[in-house]
Scaffold this active site. Structure first.
Site, PDB file in Angstrom:
ATOM      1  N   GLU A 156       5.548 -19.114  -3.772  1.00  0.00           N
ATOM      2  CA  GLU A 156       4.954 -19.520  -4.975  1.00  0.00           C
ATOM      3  C   GLU A 156       5.755 -20.692  -5.629  1.00  0.00           C
ATOM      4  O   GLU A 156       6.851 -20.913  -5.457  1.00  0.00           O
ATOM      5  CB  GLU A 156       5.276 -18.408  -6.085  1.00  0.00           C
ATOM      6  CG  GLU A 156       4.763 -18.794  -7.452  1.00  0.00           C
ATOM      7  CD  GLU A 156       4.528 -17.370  -8.135  1.00  0.00           C
ATOM      8  OE1 GLU A 156       3.667 -16.636  -7.968  1.00  0.00           O
ATOM      9  OE2 GLU A 156       5.466 -17.025  -9.273  1.00  0.00           O
ATOM     10  N   LYS A 183      -2.368 -18.764  -9.943  1.00  0.00           N
ATOM     11  CA  LYS A 183      -1.528 -17.959 -10.668  1.00  0.00           C
ATOM     12  C   LYS A 183      -1.608 -18.489 -12.093  1.00  0.00           C
ATOM     13  O   LYS A 183      -0.812 -19.368 -12.674  1.00  0.00           O
ATOM     14  CB  LYS A 183      -0.072 -17.820 -10.232  1.00  0.00           C
ATOM     15  CG  LYS A 183       0.816 -16.900 -10.439  1.00  0.00           C
ATOM     16  CD  LYS A 183       0.522 -15.821  -9.629  1.00  0.00           C
ATOM     17  CE  LYS A 183       1.349 -14.530 -10.058  1.00  0.00           C
ATOM     18  NZ  LYS A 183       2.518 -14.732 -10.298  1.00  0.00           N
ATOM     19  N   LYS A 222       6.552 -22.495  -8.459  1.00  0.00           N
ATOM     20  CA  LYS A 222       7.062 -22.085  -9.806  1.00  0.00           C
ATOM     21  C   LYS A 222       8.086 -23.063 -10.310  1.00  0.00           C
ATOM     22  O   LYS A 222       9.314 -22.602  -9.999  1.00  0.00           O
ATOM     23  CB  LYS A 222       7.321 -20.601  -9.464  1.00  0.00           C
ATOM     24  CG  LYS A 222       7.870 -19.799 -10.981  1.00  0.00           C
ATOM     25  CD  LYS A 222       8.154 -18.269 -10.208  1.00  0.00           C
ATOM     26  CE  LYS A 222       8.468 -17.625 -11.692  1.00  0.00           C
ATOM     27  NZ  LYS A 222       8.810 -16.107 -11.238  1.00  0.00           N
ATOM     28  N   GLU A 265      -3.641  -7.502 -10.338  1.00  0.00           N
ATOM     29  CA  GLU A 265      -2.342  -7.148 -10.359  1.00  0.00           C
ATOM     30  C   GLU A 265      -2.105  -5.917 -11.347  1.00  0.00           C
ATOM     31  O   GLU A 265      -2.914  -5.928 -12.384  1.00  0.00           O
ATOM     32  CB  GLU A 265      -1.344  -8.501 -10.989  1.00  0.00           C
ATOM     33  CG  GLU A 265       0.145  -8.034 -11.382  1.00  0.00           C
ATOM     34  CD  GLU A 265       0.755  -9.215 -11.862  1.00  0.00           C
ATOM     35  OE1 GLU A 265       0.788 -10.338 -11.309  1.00  0.00           O
ATOM     36  OE2 GLU A 265       1.267  -8.917 -12.726  1.00  0.00           O
ATOM     37  N   ASN A 307       3.239  -5.465  -9.319  1.00  0.00           N
ATOM     38  CA  ASN A 307       4.182  -6.211 -10.020  1.00  0.00           C
ATOM     39  C   ASN A 307       5.536  -5.640 -10.051  1.00  0.00           C
ATOM     40  O   ASN A 307       5.455  -4.710 -10.874  1.00  0.00           O
ATOM     41  CB  ASN A 307       3.654  -7.182 -11.290  1.00  0.00           C
ATOM     42  CG  ASN A 307       4.648  -8.346 -11.556  1.00  0.00           C
ATOM     43  OD1 ASN A 307       5.652  -8.295 -11.104  1.00  0.00           O
ATOM     44  ND2 ASN A 307       4.220  -9.181 -12.543  1.00  0.00           N
ATOM     45  N   GLU A 367       4.901  -7.879  -5.183  1.00  0.00           N
ATOM     46  CA  GLU A 367       4.971  -8.952  -6.349  1.00  0.00           C
ATOM     47  C   GLU A 367       6.411  -9.012  -6.955  1.00  0.00           C
ATOM     48  O   GLU A 367       6.821  -7.922  -7.693  1.00  0.00           O
ATOM     49  CB  GLU A 367       4.035  -9.290  -7.366  1.00  0.00           C
ATOM     50  CG  GLU A 367       2.725  -9.493  -6.690  1.00  0.00           C
ATOM     51  CD  GLU A 367       1.612  -9.577  -7.904  1.00  0.00           C
ATOM     52  OE1 GLU A 367       0.617  -9.375  -7.700  1.00  0.00           O
ATOM     53  OE2 GLU A 367       2.174  -9.956  -9.093  1.00  0.00           O
ATOM     54  N   SER A 368       7.164  -9.991  -6.886  1.00  0.00           N
ATOM     55  CA  SER A 368       8.346 -10.256  -8.018  1.00  0.00           C
ATOM     56  C   SER A 368       9.667  -9.624  -7.533  1.00  0.00           C
ATOM     57  O   SER A 368       9.662  -8.432  -7.065  1.00  0.00           O
ATOM     58  CB  SER A 368       7.938  -9.805  -9.340  1.00  0.00           C
ATOM     59  OG  SER A 368       6.830 -10.556 -10.040  1.00  0.00           O
TER      60      SER A 368
HETATM   61  O1  LIG Z   1       8.698 -15.035 -13.674  1.00  0.00           O
HETATM   62  C1  LIG Z   1       8.901 -14.789 -14.936  1.00  0.00           C
HETATM   63  O2  LIG Z   1       9.561 -15.068 -15.610  1.00  0.00           O
HETATM   64  C2  LIG Z   1       7.612 -14.128 -15.852  1.00  0.00           C
HETATM   65  C3  LIG Z   1       7.624 -13.991 -17.081  1.00  0.00           C
HETATM   66  C4  LIG Z   1       6.519 -13.561 -17.839  1.00  0.00           C
HETATM   67  C5  LIG Z   1       5.391 -13.289 -17.153  1.00  0.00           C
HETATM   68  C6  LIG Z   1       5.398 -13.595 -15.847  1.00  0.00           C
HETATM   69  C7  LIG Z   1       6.383 -13.902 -15.133  1.00  0.00           C
HETATM   70  N1  LIG Z   1       6.278 -14.130 -13.633  1.00  0.00           N
HETATM   71  C8  LIG Z   1       4.933 -14.340 -12.981  1.00  0.00           C
HETATM   72  C9  LIG Z   1       4.928 -13.627 -11.718  1.00  0.00           C
HETATM   73  O3  LIG Z   1       4.166 -12.786 -11.408  1.00  0.00           O
HETATM   74  C10 LIG Z   1       6.134 -14.188 -10.790  1.00  0.00           C
HETATM   75  O4  LIG Z   1       6.026 -15.492 -10.850  1.00  0.00           O
HETATM   76  C11 LIG Z   1       5.782 -13.746  -9.286  1.00  0.00           C
HETATM   77  O5  LIG Z   1       5.473 -12.560  -9.025  1.00  0.00           O
HETATM   78  C12 LIG Z   1       6.909 -14.138  -8.342  1.00  0.00           C
HETATM   79  O6  LIG Z   1       8.137 -13.369  -9.060  1.00  0.00           O
HETATM   80  P1  LIG Z   1       9.843 -13.839  -8.454  1.00  0.00           P
HETATM   81  O7  LIG Z   1       9.835 -13.815  -7.048  1.00  0.00           O
HETATM   82  O8  LIG Z   1      10.449 -12.765  -9.052  1.00  0.00           O
HETATM   83  O9  LIG Z   1       9.769 -15.266  -9.022  1.00  0.00           O
END
Ligand SMILES: O=C(O)c1ccccc1NCC(=O)[C@H](O)[C@H](O)COP(=O)(O)O
Length: 272
Positions: A54, A115, A56, A159, A180, A212-213
């Site tokens: 991602e 996204k 980001k 999601e 997520n 995810e995340s």
């Molecule tokens: O990532 C955040 O801080 C966030 C805050 C509020 C709403 C959504 C958020 N993230 C969106 C996502 O879905 C993530 O960017 C994506 O899944 C990647 O997650 P990560 O690997 O933990 O950065």
């Protein structure tokens, strides 16, 4: 739930308020999408873990902003073996833009996910991408929006965060489902979310399942894959250092020469 319910963290409510006010496109788009399931299958055949890396630049839970050229980051992620890319297009809280999405998609040949926090059909028409994120919790008419996305040629990634949303997604004919691990009500991450929700996917459901995340280490990759993840969406842990090296550590997580146990630990190659 919808954008005005107020049952989410203040940062998320602010994201949703901004999303509701964002205009859509004037003309209906038609997309000739790069197949995500085929890209996942190619990665598996090549022995790589299918990773959606991602782009980001920042987020409500990230300190600071990464302001490198997103196209350069995207190319490095692909060089590190990314199966697909996710590009944040939300401008106010994630530092994204539709222009970045277009530039990245032009520069790489892997599928690219838009996204964002899309709430209405006309917002699908603001940009072309291969996949488009629809968050079950925030969309009022999920079957309608899934159908509208497919009719334009997008591959919708729906999601979910719990079992009820999983069933909503399946009932809406979602073929790509992301679980997520980040609870958007509290912004807390718990990898057991994927384990719990993935175990509720019916045996006969033909879906590509994405964790995810919160995936930060090679151990996390093994954990999500053992729980049934066909692919992993990873942002922060890749963006926190040398993106090519970090992407490769995740995509190589199932090869014998993988030794690093903590992909989030900075290395000499990290450039930030
Ligand atoms: O990532 C955040 O801080 C966030 C805050 C509020 C709403 C959504 C958020 N993230 C969106 C996502 O879905 C993530 O960017 C994506 O899944 C990647 O997650 P990560 O690997 O933990 O950065």
């Amino acid at each position: 739930m919808n954008a005005t319910d107020g049952e989410v963290a203040p940062a998320v409510q602010s994201i949703l308020d901004a999303a509701a006010a964002r205009p859509g496109g004037d003309d209906r788009v038609t997309v000739d999408a790069r197949s995500f399931p085929e890209a996942v299958a190619r990665a598996e055949r090549a022995g790589r873990v299918p990773v959606i890396a991602e782009v980001k630049p920042t987020s409500p839970t990230t300190e600071g902003t990464r302001d490198d050229d997103p196209v350069e980051l995207a190319r490095e992620m692909v060089a590190g073996g990314a199966t697909a890319l996710s590009v944040l297009t939300e401008p106010e809280h994630f530092g994204g833009s539709l222009e970045t999405l277009a530039r990245v998609r032009e520069a790489v040949d892997v599928p690219v996910l838009r996204k964002d926090f899309l709430l209405r059909e006309d917002q699908l028409d603001a940009a072309e991408s291969d996949l488009v994120l629809l968050i079950a919790r925030f969309v009022d008419d999920l079957p309608g929006l899934v159908a509208a996305a497919k009719a334009r040629g997008f591959q919708p990634l729906v999601e979910v965060h719990d079992e009820a949303e999983l069933h909503e997604a399946l009932d809406a004919d979602a073929e790509i489902v992301g679980v997520n691990n980040r609870d958007l009500a509290k912004l807390e991450v718990d990898l057991s979310t994927f384990e719990r929700v993935a175990s509720a996917v019916p045996e006969d459901a033909d879906v590509t399942l994405i964790a995810e995340s919160g995936i930060a280490t090679v151990e996390d990759v093994h954990r999500m894959r053992a729980a049934g993840a066909d692919a992993l969406l990873i942002g922060s842990a890749i963006m926190a250092g040398d993106v090519r090296d970090r992407t490769a550590r995740f995509t190589d997580a199932e090869t014998e020469n993988q030794t690093s146990n903590d992909a989030a630990e900075p290395t000499a190659e990290d450039d930030t």
